[in-house]
Design a protein around this motif. Structure first.
Motif, PDB file in Angstrom:
ATOM      1  N   THR A  16       0.837  -1.200   0.000  1.00  0.00           N
ATOM      2  CA  THR A  16       0.000   0.000   0.000  1.00  0.00           C
ATOM      3  C   THR A  16       0.872   1.250   0.000  1.00  0.00           C
ATOM      4  N   GLY A  52      -2.555  -6.559  -7.072  1.00  0.00           N
ATOM      5  CA  GLY A  52      -3.361  -7.553  -6.351  1.00  0.00           C
ATOM      6  C   GLY A  52      -2.804  -8.947  -6.520  1.00  0.00           C
ATOM      7  N   LEU A  80      -4.690  -4.675 -10.868  1.00  0.00           N
ATOM      8  CA  LEU A  80      -4.768  -6.140 -10.899  1.00  0.00           C
ATOM      9  C   LEU A  80      -3.395  -6.763 -10.666  1.00  0.00           C
ATOM     10  N   LEU A  97      -1.355 -11.522  -3.789  1.00  0.00           N
ATOM     11  CA  LEU A  97      -1.917 -12.862  -3.628  1.00  0.00           C
ATOM     12  C   LEU A  97      -0.808 -13.919  -3.646  1.00  0.00           C
TER      13      LEU A  97
END
Ligand SMILES: Nc1ncnc2c1ncn2[C@@H]1O[C@H](COP(=O)(O)OP(=O)(O)OP(=O)(O)O)[C@@H](O)[C@H]1O
Ligand SMILES: [Mg+2]
Lengths: 284, 266
Positions: free
Chosen positions: B202, B240, B237, B244
């Motif tokens: 972040t 992300g 994406l 993941l």
């Protein structure tokens, strides 16, 4: 562990008193202070344990049993008094006083074998010798073949058996046991009592065993100290002349019943006294 | 009544069903996206369709040096996060083990923790410019102070009785720390690292939104500047997906490292 410096003792106090005693609890008391409140957990507790003896301490919840054992183990500093092992004053914890705790205290990241070998490894014992001792104790506690399991997958009774093996494998001078079977069901408890006695018959360790169960105290001990609460204090010493080796069946003998009745009387008397004191205190 | 049986409080379900449910939630998201875009509900400027995003992704891979941006970002996150962890974990353990260390460090850390890391960006640019070092510093500030306090709690929650047990088995204070405190704290440490790594990402994006010339955050800013909405979505994406992947790696590591946490394993 922060061991506070103990007060120096006069020489005459030290020597004759501890003659013949393996473990001497010398006028030990403990006062806890919490937010200005003073709780006397233990008041002037004084007794000896001889070499190879199995002594039980019987007392109700909160009477200071754990506090007493932790002081002997060197984990808690007494407010006054001291503890001697083999005529030497203890300061701080050490491998000479093994302890089985009331709660489950196996190291969860170690297997059963590694748990039992923990103290031996600290001593720097070579691996082959370690394994030999571990196997021996696994057999002794009847957990052969469970060596590679993690504590997480053991039952409560099995955990306490391993904890006992771990303490014994370290070969301490005295073994302190704090209600080791307190969390077990009645059936498992009986089995464990017999098992511990069998182990003791073989090793003849000096054991100080704390419990709140009258049957257990009589069944296991050479002597029973009865403790009372608020403030925790030894009230009576009762020798248990039941011959050894003892089996479960002695619990139904007349001798056992007599001892139990005697202790029950004592406890009842003490609780009445305590209750009356509270009542008279209220009147004032 | 299959459903009834799966609706038991804290009850277990077959692992196949568990995975299936996870896929289902992704499928629903995808379906909503398709309906909104191909159905013409939302104009492409605001939300491009999946196929547009895929095309854009391919273009960025081949023409716009997406890989370079990814590498730049991964480098910054890794450096900042590693630096924070190398200091945060030992310091946290120290604080949880010794009241002396806690008394000394806790008030300061507790204070700085409430200062937003992003607010340091102007100051850091003034001090060390707009290079990699500044981005790494932002990530460091964002993660370090949280980590220290989380690790401190991990160390504090270790059962005193386990430590006492080791003393009665002959452990010195040093041995008790190495053989009890450390192994007992390890699962908590790995978990803390996993969670704070997410936060590090972040802060990376925040850092790269200002004064950057490479990285995923910069790429997103560029895409917005030229109204390439699909590019923004690709950036999000990709971040992300990277999150993941690291999360999955951490979880696998956790299971590998701590078999003793699971019941009934041998
Ligand atoms: N660290 C502590 N700080 C303050 N008070 C304490 C502490 N440890 C024990 N006490 C108090 O001392 C008294 C005796 O506690 P202790 O744990 O020794 O009792 P116990 O006989 O072992 O009880 P149980 O049978 O429930 O285990 C209690 O009143 C308890 O509240
Ligand atoms: Mg207790």
């Amino acid at each position: 562990m922060t061991a506070l410096p103990l007060k120096d003792l006069p020489e005459h106090d030290r020597q004759p008193a501890a003659q013949g005693a393996k473990l001497r609890i010398h006028h030990v008391s403990k006062v806890f202070e919490q937010k200005g409140q003073r709780v006397t957990a233990l008041e002037d507790t004084h007794f000896d344990v001889r070499e190879g003896e199995f002594v039980t301490i019987l007392g109700p919840s909160g009477c200071g049993k754990s506090t007493l054992l932790k002081i002997i183990a060197g984990l808690t500093e007494p407010s006054s008094g001291y503890v001697m092992l083999n005529n030497r004053r203890i300061s701080g914890p050490g491998a000479d006083r093994g302890m089985v705790f009331q709660a489950y205290t196996l190291f969860p990241w170690l297997t059963v074998e590694e748990n039992i070998a923990f103290g031996l490894k600290l001593k720097g014992m070579p691996k082959t010798q370690r394994q030999e001792i571990v196997q021996q104790y696994l057999q002794l506690i009847g957990l052969d073949g469970f060596g590679s399991m993690y504590p997480n997958s053991l039952s409560g009774g099995m955990k306490q058996r391993v904890a006992i093996a771990r303490a014994l494998a370290n070969d301490p001078e005295v073994l302190l046991m704090d209600e080791p079977f307190g969390a077990l069901d009645a059936q498992t408890r009986t089995v464990m009592q017999e098992l511990l006695l069998q182990v003791w018959e073989k090793s003849h360790k000096t054991i100080l065993f704390v419990t709140h169960d009258i049957d257990e105290a009589i069944f296991m001990g050479d002597r029973v100290y009865v403790m009372t609460a608020r403030p925790g204090q030894l009230k009576a010493e009762i020798p248990i002349p039941i011959p050894r080796p003892r089996e479960f069946s002695v619990k139904t003998t007349r001798e056992f019943m007599r001892l139990k009745a005697e202790i029950l009387d004592l406890i009842r008397e003490e609780s009445w006294k305590a209750a009356n004191e509270i009542r008279s205190g209220e009147c004032l | 009544m299959r459903l009834r049986q799966y609706l038991v409080l804290k009850g277990n379900i077959p692992s196949g069903l568990y995975i299936g449910l996870g896929c289902l939630s992704f499928a629903v998201l995808m379906a909503v996206w398709c309906i909104l875009t191909y159905g013409g509900v939302v104009p492409a400027l605001f939300l491009p369709s999946p196929s547009e995003v895929a095309v854009q992704f391919y273009r960025m891979l081949t023409e716009l040096n997406l890989v370079g941006d990814i590498l730049a970002s991964v480098y910054r996150v890794s450096a900042g996060f590693l630096l924070a962890s190398l200091m945060g974990v030992p310091l946290g353990l120290l604080m949880g083990s010794f009241k002396l260390a806690e008394g000394l460090i806790e008030p300061l850390v507790g204070f700085v923790r409430y200062m937003p890391a992003s607010a340091f960006i102007p100051l850091l640019i003034l001090w060390i410019g707009i290079g990699d070092l500044e981005k790494i510093a932002v990530i460091f500030i964002g993660t370090f102070f949280q980590q220290v306090l989380m690790i401190r709690d991990v160390a504090k929650n270790i059962s005193q009785e386990l430590i006492d047990t080791s003393y009665t088995l002959g452990a010195t204070q040093r041995a008790a720390f190495l053989k009890v405190v450390l192994p007992a704290a390890l699962p908590g440490i790995v978990d803390t690292l996993r969670i704070t790594l997410g936060w590090a990402w972040t802060y990376l994006v925040v850092a790269e939104l200002v004064g950057a010339s490479s990285g995923l955050g910069y790429m997103i800013m560029e895409a917005q500047r030229f109204l390439r909405t699909a590019g923004i979505i690709v950036g999000i994406l990709v971040i992300g997906l990277l999150g993941l992947i690291t999360d999955t790696l951490f979880k696998a590591l956790y299971h590998r490292m701590f078999p003793w946490l699971e019941r009934g394993t041998q």
